[in-house]
Enzyme design. Structure first.
Site, mmCIF file in Angstrom:
data_model
loop_
_atom_site.group_PDB
_atom_site.id
_atom_site.type_symbol
_atom_site.label_atom_id
_atom_site.label_comp_id
_atom_site.label_asym_id
_atom_site.label_seq_id
_atom_site.Cartn_x
_atom_site.Cartn_y
_atom_site.Cartn_z
ATOM 1 N N PHE A 240 46.997 4.343 -15.531
ATOM 2 C CA PHE A 240 46.859 4.794 -17.065
ATOM 3 C C PHE A 240 48.254 5.276 -17.378
ATOM 4 O O PHE A 240 48.968 5.123 -16.705
ATOM 5 C CB PHE A 240 45.952 6.163 -17.296
ATOM 6 N N LYS B 198 37.320 -10.453 -19.283
ATOM 7 C CA LYS B 198 38.224 -11.398 -18.677
ATOM 8 C C LYS B 198 39.187 -10.744 -18.235
ATOM 9 O O LYS B 198 40.109 -9.880 -19.132
ATOM 10 C CB LYS B 198 38.492 -12.410 -19.741
ATOM 11 N N TRP C 290 58.117 -11.150 -16.432
ATOM 12 C CA TRP C 290 56.916 -12.049 -16.919
ATOM 13 C C TRP C 290 57.394 -13.645 -16.886
ATOM 14 O O TRP C 290 56.679 -14.204 -16.177
ATOM 15 C CB TRP C 290 56.180 -11.786 -18.055
ATOM 16 N N ARG D 64 47.318 -0.918 -6.169
ATOM 17 C CA ARG D 64 45.874 -0.704 -6.019
ATOM 18 C C ARG D 64 45.469 -1.975 -5.894
ATOM 19 O O ARG D 64 45.764 -3.039 -6.456
ATOM 20 C CB ARG D 64 45.422 0.201 -7.214
ATOM 21 N N ALA E 192 41.377 6.506 -12.340
ATOM 22 C CA ALA E 192 42.349 7.292 -12.664
ATOM 23 C C ALA E 192 41.749 8.365 -13.438
ATOM 24 O O ALA E 192 42.585 9.314 -13.973
ATOM 25 C CB ALA E 192 43.546 6.708 -13.599
ATOM 26 N N THR F 102 52.638 -5.646 -13.773
ATOM 27 C CA THR F 102 53.675 -6.656 -13.728
ATOM 28 C C THR F 102 54.931 -6.182 -13.590
ATOM 29 O O THR F 102 55.601 -6.949 -12.823
ATOM 30 C CB THR F 102 53.258 -7.309 -15.034
#
Lengths: 561, 561
Positions: free
Chosen positions: B305, B109, B414, B98, B277, B77
């Site tokens: 990560f 979810k 956001w 990615r 990762a 984000t």
């Protein structure tokens, strides 16, 4: 003559927008995949089908063949050539074919997009990932498989008997090591060990369902009906009992849009779906076939293997379920294949041998008469090879005319493209417009499963009778008790003979068809009767084609075909 | 506030041609997948890279994070928000991310395309099959696997010791039942039974290679170097010994073109590749990153990560191998995640707790100091959540400034999109243009594998030392004897702590890093050091997300996010 791939590469392809325009598909109903491939919007197709109802009925032409031999018949090539030829004589045609499977490309050399000057293009894309439909089908199938073992792992309700899981896993690869495996080894965290295995993706029931679904809603309902396992009470458990059908449908929603490409001559081609012709029905998708019918005057389509398997299933399963009524059938043969059916070894096929031609024609004759049992007029297409002997070709024409009552037309689409099959196209139009077609299925839904199988064996294969092994009898009884006795039968049989013995060429008689195993495909909506060993996961040869495949210095694919 | 998917669906997307135009990609260098996604031609990109050499150097910005917690940090984000914000302040930016893996979508979810008003779109396509790259990687990997068992089956040369096959199989699905299996059961025709297993596709070495390859030629060479097994003499056998790399490259040739999409604000986004990762390096493809650099002034990218794993591997593996030199790094944290790092349970994260914020900041502090060890200037991005306590945010800003010497900027991308991160963008530009960056890798190639591991553990993790188990020592000796001692090290470690104990939050000290297993990824070009249990095949939860996913009445996907 240049090779198939040289011809395909040298071709000037039209933009897919132009191909779409030829059959009235506007740009905004296309999802392009590059500039030569597009998927067609399902809502647009539904509207096109609706409005087609007020026009003269479009003609569906089935291309089928004699029993296959190592000599090759060229069913796909002839389907492409006929569709091109129909355009040559002024008809608005499309061709609707199956998508090739990825796995076999890396095993034995050979693609599945026609040949010579009768090909669909871009052939490399079509033979490799294409638009990803088979990957989507693999993913949907394997999601369901993962959900089954996950359901067992967590002990969710309804309980599954882990010894009675019916669904295997799939991969679009020839991989014999995966035919029979044990999963969930390694301790508590990995579940309950059990036997399992992988089939090649085309053998998945999800593939068969994909090809028989009329729309997304129908797809989801059918996926939900797949019997994935049985409970401790032996009651069937379905994909919908695991609430899997919605997510599977989501994975398939783009794939279900039919793929539009073109032939070398710019004829629109729908290439969509490709179920195995043994454990499934072996035809391209209903959605693509009905799209062709809604958008053209002639839709040429093919069915897998010889007419005993391919045409029978096309007519008794696909046409029955989709409400399709073909106007004519073309049975493809080659001189070499007929001689092979007459018992000639591959090395000797080039030698003149009238007796062998005559013997092999018995195979063709039975297929002609079989297809007529469905109420379809028939023409024979002799797919011409360079070096075919004229006097032998004459025997075919004469026997076909005098003994089978069917015209046998020598076609040169492989060497010449559509114009080489113009005579075939004219004959097809004559038959289709004659009003002679009176299509009906071979057996009614109400017949018992056993009687359906007997009728196919006797009337199509020419068998004396069937013999059902005790285990199979029990399976039939169980399936009928579950309320699936009304489904059509999908026979898994060797494609090389009318009988179950692949060495019995020509038109064998006096044989019995043993039914060894019966499987329910409740989602696809048929019952598979297995009459011998069926291979649902091929292996690779000692030197797989893959070892010769690479990119050349220009970045072009080498060794694929 | 609407949900992510509601925001994504309500967005007016620009045609992908327009997005491409913004960074100078002409229409004929695009392979469209629909109208909102395109692949970019590799030859065009090679030319663009060449001509970019004569222009001022484009800036590469790494977005990394503190150690992840259940509270979430929002690295993707923030990467999207920063790229949008750079455009808001007048810079020509792209974001390089990615590709999400399909399997996890059906488990827990959640998609992986950003969130709120900082997303890449079309999000449903990106989270599902997208352009089929992962399917192509699965197919290439599984072709190699099938060729290995086929090679053993036929007894081809060089001989493979079937007990020493290194390559597993892959599927892009969470399927614990496949973690450990026995293949080739069922008799002579199916080969030699042996233990095997499936990893999720993102864990494939083919995926890591795909992400590190500079072009098709490099891809083919690297694929050929994969050590697939060992012979009876214990010598390594490679994919090229089986002549598999060519066919694998053919399967990957379209996939290797990077995928272009857009953010909600129309910023070009390359989304390409997605290696794990843990067992791999966890960054998007080198091709996509270098494409971004050639075509824009600012390329924002992220690494998987926390910075101990993601940034270290991005810098020591990806940047080292691709010759990339970042200009600045952004370390993402949230107030909630810092409190979680300070030991607060999830349920209590909403309560004011200054002591916990201060304790959690130790984690951030160590990451800031670590990233500087690579010669990069650092800014901290506090990804703002509604309800964040102002006085707590003030503690972060003050501590970061006074104790870490790094500005910590509260970002509201956001909720507000790019303009919410404009201050961050300005700071990033200031750092990047300051000339302060003096990028260097942590260790030279010449250092022994053991010393490389020790350096990472001590200087990045803050460990006292490492301890290498006897089996791992032997593996290191073997790998060095084979001539691979010059490769960088790729550590597989829990992402939740600097240490190997996921419960040690903050900035633990006085711990040892045990190395339990060492694996050679000769094709990818790194040596994996495994410091604990690593999971290369996830499972599904008791109620998988899949059970709630379906198409609604309008044909829109329901339940995916």
């Amino acid at each position: 003559m240049p090779t198939d791939i040289e011809i395909a590469r040298a071709a000037k392809l039209e933009p897919i927008l132009k191909i779409a325009e030829k059959i009235g598909i506007p740009a905004d109903a296309l999802e392009p995949y590059g500039t030569k491939i597009a998927k067609v919007d399902l809502d647009f197709l539904a509207r096109a089908q609706e409005s087609a109802k007020s026009r003269p009925k479009s003609k569906l032409i089935l291309v089928t063949a004699i029993n296959p031999t190592a000599a090759g018949e060229g069913k796909t090539t002839t389907s492409v050539g006929l569709a091109d030829a129909l355009r040559v004589i002024g008809k608005k045609s499309v061709v609707a074919l199956r998508e090739p499977s990825l796995g076999p490309c890396f095993g034995m050399k050979g693609g599945a997009a026609g040949g010579g000057y009768a090909q669909v293009v871009p052939m490399e894309a079509i033979n490799l990932h294409f638009t990803g439909d088979f990957h989507a089908i693999s993913a949907a199938h394997n999601l369901l498989a993962a959900m089954i073992d996950n359901h067992i792992y967590w002990g969710n309700a309804p309980a599954i008997d882990s010894r009675r899981v019916a669904l295997r896993r799939v991969v679009d690869m020839n991989d014999r090591a995966l035919r029979q495996i044990v999963v969930s080894l390694g301790g508590v965290a990995n579940g309950y060990p059990r036997e399992n295995g992988f089939d090649i993706t085309v053998a998945s029931e999800v593939m068969a369902i994909f090809c028989l679904a009329r729309n997304l809603q129908d797809l989801q309902e059918r996926l939900g009906k797949i019997v994935i396992a049985y409970g401790p009470d032996k009651k069937p458990i379905t994909a919908e009992d695991l609430k899997a059908a919605g997510a599977m449908t989501v994975l398939l929603k783009d794939a279900l849009m039919p793929n539009l490409v073109q032939t070398l001559e710019g004829t629109p081609a729908f290439i969509h779906g490709g179920p195995f012709a043994n454990i499934a029905h072996g035809c391209n998708s209903v959605i693509a076939t009905t799209a062709g019918l809604a958008l053209s005057d002639y839709t040429v389509t093919e069915a897998g293997f010889g007419a005993d398997l391919g045409a029978e299933k096309f007519l008794d399963i696909k046409c029955r379920k989709a409400g399709l009524a073909p106007s004519a059938a073309v049975i493809v043969a080659t001189l070499r294949a007929l001689k092979a059916q007459g018992g000639v070894a591959k090395a000797d096929l080039g030698k003149e041998n009238h007796a062998a031609v005559k013997a092999g024609l018995a195979n063709l004759g039975r297929h002609v008469s079989n297809v007529r049992k469905f109420g379809l007029p028939v023409v024979v297409a002799i797919n011409h090879f360079g070096g075919d002997n004229e006097s032998e070709l004459e025997i075919i024409a004469k026997t076909s005319r005098d003994e089978f009552g069917a015209e046998a037309i020598v076609c040169k689409h492989w060497a010449e493209g559509g114009k080489g099959a113009a005579k075939l196209a004219e004959k097809v139009v004559e038959l289709a417009e004659s009003g002679k077609a009176n299509f009906h299925v071979l057996y009614p839904d109400e017949l018992s499963l056993t009687e359906k199988m007997r009728k196919i064996a006797q009337e199509i294969y020419g068998a004396k009778d069937i013999s059902i092994e005790p285990a199979a009898k029990k399976q039939i009884a169980d399936i009928e008790a579950l309320g699936f006795g009304h489904l059509p039968v999908c026979v898994a049989k060797t494609q090389y003979s009318f009988s179950t013995d692949p060495t019995k060429l020509g038109a064998p008689t006096d044989f019995t068809v043993p039914v060894r195993e019966v499987r329910l495909s409740a989602g696809a909506g048929f019952v598979v009767m297995i009459t011998g060993e069926i291979m649902t996961m091929p292996g690779l040869p000692k030197v797989p084609a893959a070892v010769n495949i690479k990119l050349d210095d220009k970045g072009q694919i080498e060794g694929l075909f």
